[in-house]
Design a protein around this motif. Structure first.
Motif, PDB file in Angstrom:
ATOM      1  N   ARG A 255       5.826   4.775  -7.675  1.00  0.00           N
ATOM      2  CA  ARG A 255       4.870   4.772  -6.563  1.00  0.00           C
ATOM      3  C   ARG A 255       3.438   4.768  -7.079  1.00  0.00           C
ATOM      4  O   ARG A 255       2.553   4.112  -6.500  1.00  0.00           O
ATOM      5  CB  ARG A 255       5.117   5.983  -5.652  1.00  0.00           C
ATOM      6  CG  ARG A 255       4.204   6.024  -4.427  1.00  0.00           C
ATOM      7  CD  ARG A 255       4.432   4.820  -3.545  1.00  0.00           C
ATOM      8  NE  ARG A 255       3.547   4.810  -2.386  1.00  0.00           N
ATOM      9  CZ  ARG A 255       2.911   3.738  -1.946  1.00  0.00           C
ATOM     10  NH1 ARG A 255       3.056   2.564  -2.561  1.00  0.00           N
ATOM     11  NH2 ARG A 255       2.141   3.798  -0.882  1.00  0.00           N
ATOM     12  N   LEU A 256       3.172   5.468  -8.170  1.00  0.00           N
ATOM     13  CA  LEU A 256       1.829   5.467  -8.758  1.00  0.00           C
ATOM     14  C   LEU A 256       1.453   4.085  -9.280  1.00  0.00           C
ATOM     15  O   LEU A 256       0.266   3.780  -9.431  1.00  0.00           O
ATOM     16  CB  LEU A 256       1.737   6.508  -9.874  1.00  0.00           C
ATOM     17  CG  LEU A 256       1.742   7.973  -9.411  1.00  0.00           C
ATOM     18  CD1 LEU A 256       1.826   8.907 -10.601  1.00  0.00           C
ATOM     19  CD2 LEU A 256       0.496   8.279  -8.571  1.00  0.00           C
ATOM     20  N   ALA A 257       2.441   3.249  -9.539  1.00  0.00           N
ATOM     21  CA  ALA A 257       2.199   1.855  -9.915  1.00  0.00           C
ATOM     22  C   ALA A 257       2.086   0.964  -8.682  1.00  0.00           C
ATOM     23  O   ALA A 257       2.081  -0.262  -8.793  1.00  0.00           O
ATOM     24  CB  ALA A 257       3.319   1.349 -10.814  1.00  0.00           C
ATOM     25  N   HIS A 258       1.994   1.602  -7.493  1.00  0.00           N
ATOM     26  CA  HIS A 258       1.773   0.914  -6.213  1.00  0.00           C
ATOM     27  C   HIS A 258       2.978   0.118  -5.735  1.00  0.00           C
ATOM     28  O   HIS A 258       2.838  -0.792  -4.915  1.00  0.00           O
ATOM     29  CB  HIS A 258       0.531   0.022  -6.272  1.00  0.00           C
ATOM     30  CG  HIS A 258      -0.750   0.769  -6.432  1.00  0.00           C
ATOM     31  ND1 HIS A 258      -1.696   0.850  -5.442  1.00  0.00           N
ATOM     32  CD2 HIS A 258      -1.240   1.504  -7.467  1.00  0.00           C
ATOM     33  CE1 HIS A 258      -2.719   1.584  -5.859  1.00  0.00           C
ATOM     34  NE2 HIS A 258      -2.458   1.992  -7.088  1.00  0.00           N
ATOM     35  N   GLU A 259       4.163   0.448  -6.210  1.00  0.00           N
ATOM     36  CA  GLU A 259       5.355  -0.172  -5.642  1.00  0.00           C
ATOM     37  C   GLU A 259       5.581   0.402  -4.251  1.00  0.00           C
ATOM     38  O   GLU A 259       5.468   1.617  -4.048  1.00  0.00           O
ATOM     39  CB  GLU A 259       6.568   0.095  -6.531  1.00  0.00           C
ATOM     40  CG  GLU A 259       7.821  -0.636  -6.070  1.00  0.00           C
ATOM     41  CD  GLU A 259       8.990  -0.470  -7.026  1.00  0.00           C
ATOM     42  OE1 GLU A 259      10.103  -0.895  -6.652  1.00  0.00           O
ATOM     43  OE2 GLU A 259       8.797   0.083  -8.123  1.00  0.00           O
ATOM     44  N   PRO A 260       5.893  -0.428  -3.254  1.00  0.00           N
ATOM     45  CA  PRO A 260       6.123   0.099  -1.904  1.00  0.00           C
ATOM     46  C   PRO A 260       7.260   1.114  -1.873  1.00  0.00           C
ATOM     47  O   PRO A 260       8.293   0.936  -2.531  1.00  0.00           O
ATOM     48  CB  PRO A 260       6.487  -1.148  -1.094  1.00  0.00           C
ATOM     49  CG  PRO A 260       5.877  -2.293  -1.848  1.00  0.00           C
ATOM     50  CD  PRO A 260       5.969  -1.904  -3.292  1.00  0.00           C
ATOM     51  N   VAL A 261       7.080   2.162  -1.091  1.00  0.00           N
ATOM     52  CA  VAL A 261       8.120   3.182  -0.973  1.00  0.00           C
ATOM     53  C   VAL A 261       9.430   2.562  -0.499  1.00  0.00           C
ATOM     54  O   VAL A 261      10.507   2.915  -0.986  1.00  0.00           O
ATOM     55  CB  VAL A 261       7.670   4.303  -0.010  1.00  0.00           C
ATOM     56  CG1 VAL A 261       8.826   5.260   0.276  1.00  0.00           C
ATOM     57  CG2 VAL A 261       6.484   5.062  -0.581  1.00  0.00           C
ATOM     58  N   ALA A 262       9.345   1.616   0.434  1.00  0.00           N
ATOM     59  CA  ALA A 262      10.568   1.003   0.957  1.00  0.00           C
ATOM     60  C   ALA A 262      11.354   0.292  -0.134  1.00  0.00           C
ATOM     61  O   ALA A 262      12.599   0.289  -0.111  1.00  0.00           O
ATOM     62  CB  ALA A 262      10.220   0.029   2.085  1.00  0.00           C
ATOM     63  N   TYR A 263      10.674  -0.328  -1.093  1.00  0.00           N
ATOM     64  CA  TYR A 263      11.374  -0.964  -2.202  1.00  0.00           C
ATOM     65  C   TYR A 263      12.005   0.087  -3.118  1.00  0.00           C
ATOM     66  O   TYR A 263      13.092  -0.108  -3.663  1.00  0.00           O
ATOM     67  CB  TYR A 263      10.422  -1.830  -3.015  1.00  0.00           C
ATOM     68  CG  TYR A 263      10.041  -3.161  -2.394  1.00  0.00           C
ATOM     69  CD1 TYR A 263      10.517  -3.565  -1.153  1.00  0.00           C
ATOM     70  CD2 TYR A 263       9.186  -4.022  -3.064  1.00  0.00           C
ATOM     71  CE1 TYR A 263      10.156  -4.772  -0.602  1.00  0.00           C
ATOM     72  CE2 TYR A 263       8.814  -5.246  -2.528  1.00  0.00           C
ATOM     73  CZ  TYR A 263       9.304  -5.620  -1.295  1.00  0.00           C
ATOM     74  OH  TYR A 263       8.940  -6.832  -0.754  1.00  0.00           O
ATOM     75  N   ILE A 264      11.307   1.198  -3.307  1.00  0.00           N
ATOM     76  CA  ILE A 264      11.810   2.233  -4.210  1.00  0.00           C
ATOM     77  C   ILE A 264      13.074   2.872  -3.653  1.00  0.00           C
ATOM     78  O   ILE A 264      14.066   3.055  -4.367  1.00  0.00           O
ATOM     79  CB  ILE A 264      10.730   3.301  -4.465  1.00  0.00           C
ATOM     80  CG1 ILE A 264       9.493   2.683  -5.139  1.00  0.00           C
ATOM     81  CG2 ILE A 264      11.288   4.431  -5.329  1.00  0.00           C
ATOM     82  CD1 ILE A 264       8.310   3.623  -5.252  1.00  0.00           C
ATOM     83  N   VAL A 265      13.045   3.215  -2.367  1.00  0.00           N
ATOM     84  CA  VAL A 265      14.214   3.873  -1.774  1.00  0.00           C
ATOM     85  C   VAL A 265      15.217   2.862  -1.229  1.00  0.00           C
ATOM     86  O   VAL A 265      16.363   3.199  -0.925  1.00  0.00           O
ATOM     87  CB  VAL A 265      13.799   4.858  -0.660  1.00  0.00           C
ATOM     88  CG1 VAL A 265      12.815   5.880  -1.203  1.00  0.00           C
ATOM     89  CG2 VAL A 265      13.208   4.153   0.558  1.00  0.00           C
ATOM     90  N   GLY A 266      14.784   1.598  -1.093  1.00  0.00           N
ATOM     91  CA  GLY A 266      15.688   0.536  -0.682  1.00  0.00           C
ATOM     92  C   GLY A 266      15.944   0.426   0.805  1.00  0.00           C
ATOM     93  O   GLY A 266      16.819  -0.338   1.230  1.00  0.00           O
TER      94      GLY A 266
END
Length: 275
Positions: A62-73
């Motif tokens: 998330r600190l690399a600005h990846e969307p939360v939705a992509y991280i949690v799927g």
């Protein structure tokens, strides 16, 4: 004493606040994902747990600005929960304005029998509409093979595979007229400044639409009328500054155009009917 999850969430939220308006929510969603529980379960009884091993890696993403939705799927939209990932836009609350406009159009009726979602992406609009009207059937088309796969997977997960046909295609749809047509086309001007999490992760082909952001409306406007059944409606998302410019293209094609704002009062949805 080992750090509690409550403290780790607070620390992550403070770091996310540097670039996110929802830093606390972001941190809670990542913590719940790391624990394998819902956010509600986290808040109701897990905040004093030890920090799960995977939480730090999620925070780093998330600190690399990846969307939360992509991280949690996953991302919730209207009344459905959808799998999302690279290759499709993250469904946004603003797009629910299209479903609200459709609900208003069909108020007092049995609702649409057939739904078409042009540029379906994750399937968010189509599947939300089918959940709203359980007797309806629908078609979602998208030019992206990745989107077709994700949308078909979501239809299956939600138990709607028998009611939702997902197929490759463009603005010409499936060659039939439908009671409800939904469309969230690309509408961002080329070169526009976007948040890092959008520009760096979400598909450019679903975002950008030429120098003025209107290229896909120009392609869509001459085609949409034939795809709206008598008494039906097309609900088309626009950028907040495109009410007049995009609306004029559909009026020039002989269509009636009304406007529905989003919850913030910004122009968000063209409500298009045949003359």
């Amino acid at each position: 004493m080992a750090e509690t999850l409550r403290a780790a969430i607070a620390r992550a939220a403070a770091a996310f606040a540097e670039f996110s308006d929802t830093g606390r929510l972001d941190a809670e969603l990542l913590a719940a994902h790391a624990l394998g529980v819902s956010r509600d379960a986290l808040l109701l009884g897990r905040l004093d747990d030890a920090v799960p091993a995977g939480f730090a890696a999620l925070v780093a993403r998330r600190l690399a600005h990846e969307p939360v939705a992509y991280i949690v799927g996953r991302r919730d939209f209207w009344t459905v929960s959808l799998a999302v990932g690279p290759g499709v836009l993250v469904p946004r609350a603003d797009s629910e304005t299209l479903i609200e406009a459709a609900v208003e159009h069909f108020a007092g009726t049995a609702g649409p029998r057939s739904v078409l979602d042009l540029g379906t992406g994750s399937g968010a609009l189509l599947l939300a509409a089918l959940d709203q009207w359980p007797r309806a059937r629908g078609v979602g088309v998208d030019a992206s093979p990745a989107a077709v796969a994700i949308a078909a997977g979501n239809a299956a997960i939600l138990g709607m595979a028998a009611r939702a046909e997902i197929r490759p295609g463009g603005w010409e749809g499936d060659g039939r007229a439908h009671d409800l047509v939904l469309c969230n086309p690309p509408y961002v001007e080329a070169g526009a400044a976007l948040p890092r999490e959008v520009a760096g992760h979400e598909p450019a082909s679903a975002l950008f639409a030429g120098a003025d952001g209107l290229d896909d409306y120009r392609r869509l406007a001459p085609l949409i009328g034939a795809q709206i059944a008598p008494g039906g409606v097309a609900c088309i998302e626009i950028g907040s500054a495109q009410a007049e410019s995009a609306g004029a293209l559909f009026r020039a094609a002989g269509l009636r155009v009304a406007l529905r704002p989003d919850l913030a009062g910004r122009p968000r949805c063209l409500v298009v009917t045949t003359a």
